[in-house]
Design a protein around this motif. Structure first.
Motif, PDB file in Angstrom:
ATOM      1  N   TYR A 144       1.039  -1.262   0.058  1.00 17.72           N
ATOM      2  CA  TYR A 144       0.084  -0.181  -0.070  1.00 17.72           C
ATOM      3  C   TYR A 144       1.177   1.057   0.397  1.00 17.72           C
ATOM      4  O   TYR A 144       1.072   2.258  -0.469  1.00 17.72           O
ATOM      5  CB  TYR A 144      -0.830   0.095   1.368  1.00 17.72           C
ATOM      6  N   VAL A 145       2.105   1.098   0.688  1.00 16.41           N
ATOM      7  CA  VAL A 145       2.539   2.540   0.744  1.00 16.41           C
ATOM      8  C   VAL A 145       3.341   2.615  -0.627  1.00 16.41           C
ATOM      9  O   VAL A 145       3.775   3.768  -0.910  1.00 16.41           O
ATOM     10  CB  VAL A 145       3.852   2.350   1.611  1.00 16.41           C
ATOM     11  N   TRP A 146       4.015   1.357  -1.489  1.00 21.26           N
ATOM     12  CA  TRP A 146       4.464   1.787  -2.317  1.00 21.26           C
ATOM     13  C   TRP A 146       3.065   2.160  -3.127  1.00 21.26           C
ATOM     14  O   TRP A 146       4.164   3.372  -4.076  1.00 21.26           O
ATOM     15  CB  TRP A 146       4.568  -0.233  -3.501  1.00 21.26           C
ATOM     16  N   PHE A 147       2.185   1.709  -3.816  1.00 20.96           N
ATOM     17  CA  PHE A 147       1.088   2.312  -4.509  1.00 20.96           C
ATOM     18  C   PHE A 147       0.419   4.122  -4.068  1.00 20.96           C
ATOM     19  O   PHE A 147       0.776   5.034  -5.278  1.00 20.96           O
ATOM     20  CB  PHE A 147       0.157   1.613  -3.997  1.00 20.96           C
ATOM     21  N   LYS A 148       0.966   4.373  -2.356  1.00 18.85           N
ATOM     22  CA  LYS A 148       0.802   5.622  -2.106  1.00 18.85           C
ATOM     23  C   LYS A 148       1.750   6.561  -1.589  1.00 18.85           C
ATOM     24  O   LYS A 148       1.700   7.257  -1.568  1.00 18.85           O
ATOM     25  CB  LYS A 148      -0.593   5.463  -0.976  1.00 18.85           C
ATOM     26  N   ARG A 149       3.237   5.925  -3.070  1.00 18.28           N
ATOM     27  CA  ARG A 149       3.644   6.836  -2.282  1.00 18.28           C
ATOM     28  C   ARG A 149       4.052   8.387  -2.758  1.00 18.28           C
ATOM     29  O   ARG A 149       4.872   8.692  -2.425  1.00 18.28           O
ATOM     30  CB  ARG A 149       5.306   5.890  -2.476  1.00 18.28           C
ATOM     31  N   SER A 150       3.451   8.360  -3.610  1.00 19.02           N
ATOM     32  CA  SER A 150       3.702   9.752  -4.325  1.00 19.02           C
ATOM     33  C   SER A 150       2.492  10.959  -3.169  1.00 19.02           C
ATOM     34  O   SER A 150       2.990  11.952  -2.691  1.00 19.02           O
ATOM     35  CB  SER A 150       3.221  10.258  -5.824  1.00 19.02           C
ATOM     36  N   ALA A 151       1.906  10.410  -2.556  1.00 19.63           N
ATOM     37  CA  ALA A 151       0.747  11.131  -2.131  1.00 19.63           C
ATOM     38  C   ALA A 151       1.322  11.309  -0.229  1.00 19.63           C
ATOM     39  O   ALA A 151       1.769  12.317   0.409  1.00 19.63           O
ATOM     40  CB  ALA A 151      -0.589  10.628  -1.571  1.00 19.63           C
ATOM     41  N   LEU A 152       2.153  10.051  -0.226  1.00 20.14           N
ATOM     42  CA  LEU A 152       3.319   9.956   1.023  1.00 20.14           C
ATOM     43  C   LEU A 152       4.739  10.619   1.285  1.00 20.14           C
ATOM     44  O   LEU A 152       5.150  11.099   2.165  1.00 20.14           O
ATOM     45  CB  LEU A 152       3.322   8.696   1.191  1.00 20.14           C
ATOM     46  N   LYS A 153       4.517  11.345   0.100  1.00 22.46           N
ATOM     47  CA  LYS A 153       5.606  12.804  -0.498  1.00 22.46           C
ATOM     48  C   LYS A 153       7.040  11.231   0.150  1.00 22.46           C
ATOM     49  O   LYS A 153       7.881  11.507   0.559  1.00 22.46           O
ATOM     50  CB  LYS A 153       6.012  13.863   0.634  1.00 22.46           C
ATOM     51  N   LEU A 154       7.315  10.287  -0.661  1.00 24.01           N
ATOM     52  CA  LEU A 154       8.339   9.085  -0.931  1.00 24.01           C
ATOM     53  C   LEU A 154       8.750   8.806  -1.881  1.00 24.01           C
ATOM     54  O   LEU A 154       8.361   8.568  -2.799  1.00 24.01           O
ATOM     55  CB  LEU A 154       7.674   7.896   0.316  1.00 24.01           C
ATOM     56  N   THR A 155      10.032   8.699  -1.814  1.00 19.35           N
ATOM     57  CA  THR A 155      10.598   8.063  -3.023  1.00 19.35           C
ATOM     58  C   THR A 155      11.170   6.843  -2.721  1.00 19.35           C
ATOM     59  O   THR A 155      10.714   6.544  -2.296  1.00 19.35           O
ATOM     60  CB  THR A 155      11.800   8.574  -3.168  1.00 19.35           C
ATOM     61  N   GLY A 156      11.288   5.745  -3.910  1.00 20.97           N
ATOM     62  CA  GLY A 156      11.525   4.655  -4.066  1.00 20.97           C
ATOM     63  C   GLY A 156      12.483   4.412  -3.105  1.00 20.97           C
ATOM     64  O   GLY A 156      11.715   2.939  -2.910  1.00 20.97           O
ATOM     65  N   ARG A 157      13.274   4.593  -3.157  1.00 21.11           N
ATOM     66  CA  ARG A 157      14.329   4.340  -2.856  1.00 21.11           C
ATOM     67  C   ARG A 157      14.209   4.103  -1.014  1.00 21.11           C
ATOM     68  O   ARG A 157      14.347   3.499  -0.244  1.00 21.11           O
ATOM     69  CB  ARG A 157      15.503   5.731  -2.659  1.00 21.11           C
ATOM     70  N   GLN A 158      13.276   4.919  -0.865  1.00 24.50           N
ATOM     71  CA  GLN A 158      13.117   5.177   0.648  1.00 24.50           C
ATOM     72  C   GLN A 158      12.069   4.398   0.923  1.00 24.50           C
ATOM     73  O   GLN A 158      11.738   3.647   1.927  1.00 24.50           O
ATOM     74  CB  GLN A 158      12.048   6.763   0.854  1.00 24.50           C
ATOM     75  N   VAL A 159      11.042   4.033   0.184  1.00 28.52           N
ATOM     76  CA  VAL A 159       9.878   2.980   0.452  1.00 28.52           C
ATOM     77  C   VAL A 159      10.618   1.869   0.294  1.00 28.52           C
ATOM     78  O   VAL A 159      10.379   1.085   1.353  1.00 28.52           O
ATOM     79  CB  VAL A 159       9.102   2.576  -0.831  1.00 28.52           C
ATOM     80  N   GLY A 160      11.699   1.745  -0.021  1.00 29.28           N
ATOM     81  CA  GLY A 160      13.136   0.388  -0.246  1.00 29.28           C
ATOM     82  C   GLY A 160      13.956  -0.080   0.901  1.00 29.28           C
ATOM     83  O   GLY A 160      13.418  -0.876   1.588  1.00 29.28           O
ATOM     84  N   ALA A 161      13.485   1.291   1.714  1.00 26.23           N
ATOM     85  CA  ALA A 161      14.635   1.140   3.143  1.00 26.23           C
ATOM     86  C   ALA A 161      13.544   0.611   4.031  1.00 26.23           C
ATOM     87  O   ALA A 161      13.761   0.111   4.782  1.00 26.23           O
ATOM     88  CB  ALA A 161      15.083   2.457   3.181  1.00 26.23           C
ATOM     89  N   LEU A 162      11.472   1.471   3.849  1.00 19.05           N
ATOM     90  CA  LEU A 162      11.293   0.752   4.983  1.00 19.05           C
ATOM     91  C   LEU A 162      11.214  -0.382   4.640  1.00 19.05           C
ATOM     92  O   LEU A 162      10.816  -1.591   6.168  1.00 19.05           O
ATOM     93  CB  LEU A 162      10.198   1.813   4.573  1.00 19.05           C
ATOM     94  N   ALA A 163      10.849  -1.148   3.552  1.00 17.79           N
ATOM     95  CA  ALA A 163      10.276  -2.130   3.080  1.00 17.79           C
ATOM     96  C   ALA A 163      11.585  -3.163   4.031  1.00 17.79           C
ATOM     97  O   ALA A 163      11.398  -4.495   4.709  1.00 17.79           O
ATOM     98  CB  ALA A 163      10.166  -3.106   2.134  1.00 17.79           C
ATOM     99  N   PHE A 164      12.871  -3.074   4.045  1.00 15.68           N
ATOM    100  CA  PHE A 164      14.433  -3.364   4.268  1.00 15.68           C
ATOM    101  C   PHE A 164      14.205  -3.686   6.162  1.00 15.68           C
ATOM    102  O   PHE A 164      14.447  -4.856   6.635  1.00 15.68           O
ATOM    103  CB  PHE A 164      15.290  -3.011   3.894  1.00 15.68           C
ATOM    104  N   GLU A 165      13.904  -2.570   6.839  1.00 17.37           N
ATOM    105  CA  GLU A 165      13.390  -2.846   8.358  1.00 17.37           C
ATOM    106  C   GLU A 165      12.909  -3.601   8.560  1.00 17.37           C
ATOM    107  O   GLU A 165      13.080  -3.568   8.981  1.00 17.37           O
ATOM    108  CB  GLU A 165      13.686  -0.883   8.305  1.00 17.37           C
ATOM    109  N   SER A 166      11.717  -3.041   7.628  1.00 19.45           N
ATOM    110  CA  SER A 166      10.132  -3.317   8.798  1.00 19.45           C
ATOM    111  C   SER A 166      10.412  -5.160   7.889  1.00 19.45           C
ATOM    112  O   SER A 166       9.871  -5.934   9.296  1.00 19.45           O
ATOM    113  CB  SER A 166       9.387  -3.026   7.609  1.00 19.45           C
ATOM    114  N   LEU A 167      11.003  -5.861   7.723  1.00 15.48           N
ATOM    115  CA  LEU A 167      10.603  -7.187   6.610  1.00 15.48           C
ATOM    116  C   LEU A 167      12.201  -7.514   7.923  1.00 15.48           C
ATOM    117  O   LEU A 167      11.710  -9.521   7.963  1.00 15.48           O
ATOM    118  CB  LEU A 167      10.731  -7.214   5.300  1.00 15.48           C
ATOM    119  N   THR A 168      13.019  -7.845   7.979  1.00 15.77           N
ATOM    120  CA  THR A 168      14.895  -7.666   8.421  1.00 15.77           C
ATOM    121  C   THR A 168      14.485  -7.458   9.990  1.00 15.77           C
ATOM    122  O   THR A 168      15.133  -8.438  10.553  1.00 15.77           O
ATOM    123  CB  THR A 168      15.811  -7.017   8.312  1.00 15.77           C
TER     124      THR A 168
END
Length: 246
Positions: A144-168
């Motif tokens: 959901y964050v990935w698809f809403k990244r524009s509305a949340l003002k996040l870059t793809g790199r920032q979403v990737g960092a969030l995903a890495f932290e959250s899953l590891t």
């Protein structure tokens, strides 16, 4: 007994990692605006009497991981009123409201099902259910964050960092909303934004803490310096505002 100690340490480690990831170090001229998903705002500062590496530790309410927090700087001086066009517009809370149930489901998995498996007769079944619930929920939330990244003002790199932290490191995932809102980087000055966004009674209740911060800043300044004079003028303005609001 040793197995029980290991299980207690595991739960304590999860709590510790969650709190560690929640904490932030603020400069003396920084504060935080927090919001309920209903749009009620509050203003917070770091620890007043304790610093770490010259900064003030701040830990948001650990029981409210679904609420966004926004860091702002303040100038500690009298400022001209900003034109409406230059005021910070808080992001829409729609995406945060969608993410809130995901955060609480992940919390249920980590601090409900897994401990139930460790300390009750449900054993491996509850642990497996907790792991499955956590990762299924985390993946849906991150999608959901990935698809809403524009509305949340996040870059793809920032979403990737969030995903890495959250899953590891699963406890970090509970701060997903806070991590997203922390990237918002509001440009408006803290006190100006707080005065505008907080309810009048909330702002009046917060003013003494703001004035105390200015008092502390004055104590650190040499008497008669331009900054000391600016702080004194600012203190007088805030005191008069407090008296008029009381």
């Amino acid at each position: 007994m040793n197995a029980l100690h290991a299980e207690i340490l595991l739960v304590a480690a999860m709590i510790g990692l969650y709190l560690y990831d929640s904490a932030r170090l603020l400069h003396s001229n920084e504060g935080v605006l927090a919001a309920t998903l209903g749009g009620r705002w509050s203003l917070h500062f770091g620890a007043e009497h304790y610093t770490l590496r010259g900064k003030e530790p701040f830990v948001p309410n650990p029981l409210l991981p679904h609420r966004p927090v926004f860091p702002l700087r303040w100038k500690q001086q009298v400022l001209a009123a900003l034109p409406a066009a230059q005021r910070w517009t808080p992001p829409p809370f729609g995406p945060y409201k969608v993410l809130a149930p995901f955060v609480w489901l992940m919390a249920l998995a980590l601090f409900g099902l897994i401990p139930a498996g460790l300390f009750s007769r449900y054993g491996n079944l509850a642990i497996a259910a907790g792991i499955l619930l956590f990762y299924a929920t985390a993946l849906l939330a991150l999608a959901y964050v990935w698809f809403k990244r524009s509305a949340l003002k996040l870059t793809g790199r920032q979403v990737g960092a969030l995903a890495f932290e959250s899953l590891t490191c699963p406890p970090f995932a509970l701060n997903l909303v806070r991590h997203i809102s922390w990237h918002a980087a509001p440009s408006e000055e803290l006190i100006s934004a707080g005065r505008r966004l907080l309810r009048k009674d909330d702002w009046t209740a917060t003013l003494p803490a703001v004035i105390k911060r200015v008092d502390n800043a004055i104590e650190w300044e040499s008497e008669g310096t331009p900054r000391a004079l600016a702080l004194t003028e600012y203190q007088a303005l805030l005191n008069s505002e407090l008296v008029s609001d009381s």
